[in-house]
Design a protein around this motif. Structure first.
Motif, PDB file in Angstrom:
ATOM      1  N   ALA A 159      -3.874  -0.473  -6.290  1.00  0.00           N
ATOM      2  CA  ALA A 159      -3.885   0.860  -5.691  1.00  0.00           C
ATOM      3  C   ALA A 159      -2.462   1.388  -5.490  1.00  0.00           C
ATOM      4  O   ALA A 159      -2.175   2.571  -5.733  1.00  0.00           O
ATOM      5  CB  ALA A 159      -4.638   0.842  -4.367  1.00  0.00           C
ATOM      6  N   ALA A 178      -0.214   8.212   1.414  1.00  0.00           N
ATOM      7  CA  ALA A 178      -1.548   8.792   1.652  1.00  0.00           C
ATOM      8  C   ALA A 178      -2.533   8.406   0.558  1.00  0.00           C
ATOM      9  O   ALA A 178      -3.741   8.313   0.811  1.00  0.00           O
ATOM     10  CB  ALA A 178      -1.437  10.305   1.756  1.00  0.00           C
ATOM     11  N   ALA A 179      -2.032   8.162  -0.653  1.00  0.00           N
ATOM     12  CA  ALA A 179      -2.922   7.841  -1.775  1.00  0.00           C
ATOM     13  C   ALA A 179      -3.687   6.545  -1.545  1.00  0.00           C
ATOM     14  O   ALA A 179      -4.785   6.354  -2.088  1.00  0.00           O
ATOM     15  CB  ALA A 179      -2.106   7.745  -3.067  1.00  0.00           C
ATOM     16  N   LEU A 180      -3.164   5.638  -0.704  1.00  0.00           N
ATOM     17  CA  LEU A 180      -3.847   4.369  -0.462  1.00  0.00           C
ATOM     18  C   LEU A 180      -4.943   4.481   0.596  1.00  0.00           C
ATOM     19  O   LEU A 180      -5.791   3.588   0.712  1.00  0.00           O
ATOM     20  CB  LEU A 180      -2.833   3.292  -0.053  1.00  0.00           C
ATOM     21  N   ARG A 181      -4.920   5.555   1.391  1.00  0.00           N
ATOM     22  CA  ARG A 181      -5.945   5.808   2.404  1.00  0.00           C
ATOM     23  C   ARG A 181      -6.165   4.594   3.312  1.00  0.00           C
ATOM     24  O   ARG A 181      -7.296   4.224   3.639  1.00  0.00           O
ATOM     25  CB  ARG A 181      -7.265   6.203   1.740  1.00  0.00           C
ATOM     26  N   THR A 182      -5.057   3.995   3.705  1.00  0.00           N
ATOM     27  CA  THR A 182      -5.111   2.805   4.560  1.00  0.00           C
ATOM     28  C   THR A 182      -4.271   3.043   5.805  1.00  0.00           C
ATOM     29  O   THR A 182      -3.048   3.185   5.703  1.00  0.00           O
ATOM     30  CB  THR A 182      -4.577   1.569   3.812  1.00  0.00           C
ATOM     31  N   PRO A 183      -4.873   3.105   6.971  1.00  0.00           N
ATOM     32  CA  PRO A 183      -4.104   3.348   8.199  1.00  0.00           C
ATOM     33  C   PRO A 183      -3.051   2.267   8.421  1.00  0.00           C
ATOM     34  O   PRO A 183      -3.246   1.098   8.082  1.00  0.00           O
ATOM     35  CB  PRO A 183      -5.170   3.323   9.298  1.00  0.00           C
ATOM     36  N   GLN A 188       0.396  18.847   2.266  1.00  0.00           N
ATOM     37  CA  GLN A 188       0.336  19.192   3.683  1.00  0.00           C
ATOM     38  C   GLN A 188       0.202  20.691   3.919  1.00  0.00           C
ATOM     39  O   GLN A 188      -0.205  21.124   4.990  1.00  0.00           O
ATOM     40  CB  GLN A 188       1.576  18.649   4.404  1.00  0.00           C
ATOM     41  N   PRO A 227      -5.128  15.888  -5.234  1.00  0.00           N
ATOM     42  CA  PRO A 227      -5.205  15.942  -3.767  1.00  0.00           C
ATOM     43  C   PRO A 227      -4.432  17.133  -3.217  1.00  0.00           C
ATOM     44  O   PRO A 227      -3.586  17.719  -3.900  1.00  0.00           O
ATOM     45  CB  PRO A 227      -4.555  14.615  -3.339  1.00  0.00           C
ATOM     46  N   SER A 240       2.116  16.729  -3.561  1.00  0.00           N
ATOM     47  CA  SER A 240       0.933  15.925  -3.264  1.00  0.00           C
ATOM     48  C   SER A 240       0.912  14.610  -4.043  1.00  0.00           C
ATOM     49  O   SER A 240       0.037  13.768  -3.811  1.00  0.00           O
ATOM     50  CB  SER A 240      -0.338  16.731  -3.561  1.00  0.00           C
ATOM     51  N   ALA A 300      -0.642   4.673  -7.304  1.00  0.00           N
ATOM     52  CA  ALA A 300       0.019   5.754  -6.567  1.00  0.00           C
ATOM     53  C   ALA A 300       1.401   6.040  -7.162  1.00  0.00           C
ATOM     54  O   ALA A 300       1.793   7.206  -7.315  1.00  0.00           O
ATOM     55  CB  ALA A 300       0.134   5.395  -5.091  1.00  0.00           C
TER      56      ALA A 300
END
Length: 378
Positions: free
Chosen positions: A291, A269-274, A251, A248, A260, A295
């Protein structure tokens, strides 16, 4: 209440003698003279000056070798000076007062009122005043903070501190003016490295590496008994060490670099869950969430690559890992060790990591050690 008096500035020989006693413990005059290459007459004058300033005391006779006569041993007087140490984070101030041997005497912390330079300097002044009521005659202060701190024409300048939003701030000068005592500032990781080298887990080693993982990733290095600074004051900047060219982006747009994978933000960020933060992801991983565990495994692999790279480059006697993201060594130790094994020669001895969950008070103590080292001009 005992107070201390600040005498004349120390000479080079006086500073060298005091450093020898601080770092290596009580010594006889003969031992100090041999170590520093001093004549007996010079050492007598130096010792007298240090005793007169209340920095050193003469102890009882001790047998310092297998043969020979007992020698009078010199000791540091811890109460001879007091120092203020400060650690600034993005939202809090941590402060300690230490004695000359960096032993904490008092601690204080509070939230930052704002991230403005003026407010931070004022709060450091308030902490100094509060702590000096019980521990007066503080000789100097040291401040550690995340960011790039360099010396420009003899002045210490915070070139940038992203977490505080500062650029080109003469922090040491501003704090010195506010407190009325000498002040120094430094990158917090480098300050902690210096503190642990002299007075902590790295004492007695001539080479060591300190890795901090968490909100940021920092590397402090000691080579030949000295903290490595670099020509531009940026030694140890390895956040963007390549780990996986297909990984990935960080920033800053680098693909598959250390930042990263290993930073707290990258793990989230690796979980991509807001809506998740680092504490939430840590709870998920400890609860067995696949997950979240992956990470941390990826982060552990990155940490192992970093540790192996530093070991291969510097061959240090000790590698210390700390920081607010230290849970990676708990949840992904197998991945850390596997990456180290992959990137190290099979003929090398196993690489032992010293995992240290330092609290912020230890980082503040590192600020006091900055002031002690500045006092000795080391």
């Amino acid at each position: 209440m005992e107070t201390t008096s600040v005498g004349a500035p120390l000479s080079g020989l006086e500073r060298g003698t005091l450093r020898e006693l601080l770092v290596h413990g009580p010594r006889s005059r003969a031992e100090i003279a041999r170590e520093l290459g001093m004549s007996r007459a010079s050492l007598t004058r130096v010792t007298r000056a240090l005793v007169d300033q209340g920095l050193v005391t003469e102890g009882a006779l001790e047998l310092r070798g297998a043969t020979g006569r007992p020698s009078e041993v010199l000791h540091v007087r811890p109460e001879g000076r007091r120092f203020l140490g400060v650690k600034l984070t993005s939202d809090r101030l941590f402060a300690v007062v230490t004695d000359l041997t960096a032993r904490p005497l008092a601690e204080y912390e509070e939230a930052l009122r704002s991230r403005s330079v003026e407010d931070a300097v004022a709060q450091i002044g308030g902490a100094y005043e509060r702590l000096s009521r019980e521990h007066p005659d503080i000789s100097a202060a040291g401040i550690g903070l995340a960011g790039e701190v360099v010396s420009v024409s003899g002045r210490q300048i915070v070139l940038q501190s992203p977490f505080l939003g500062w650029r080109e701030v003469p922090l040491a000068d501003l704090v010195g003016e506010r407190l009325g005592v000498p002040a120094t500032a430094e990158n917090d990781v480098r300050a902690l490295t210096a503190a642990e080298h002299w007075f902590g887990v790295g004492a007695g080693y001539e080479s060591m590496v300190l890795i901090t993982v968490g909100t940021g990733i920092g590397v402090g290095m000691v080579v030949d008994d000295r903290v490595v600074v670099g020509a531009g004051g940026k030694a140890g900047n390895l956040e963007h060490l390549p780990i996986d060219p297909g990984g990935p982006r960080c920033q800053r747009g680098h693909r598959g670099c250390l930042a990263s994978y290993l930073s707290n933000a990258a793990i989230v960020a690796a979980l991509r869950t807001p809506g998740l933060d680092y504490a939430s992801v840590l709870d998920l991983a400890r609860g067995g969430d696949p997950a979240a565990l992956q990470a941390f495994r990826d982060a552990g692999h990155a940490l192992g690559v970093l540790a192996a790279t530093l070991a291969n480059t510097l061959d240090p006697e000790k590698i210390v890992v700390t920081g607010d993201g230290i849970a990676v060594t708990e949840l992904a130790r197998a991945e850390v060790d596997a990456a180290i094994a992959t990137h190290r020669s099979p003929d090398e001895a196993p690489l032992a990591l010293d995992i240290q969950p330092f609290e912020f008070a230890e980082w503040a103590r590192a600020g006091a050690v900055l002031a002690i080292r500045d006092f000795l001009r080391f």
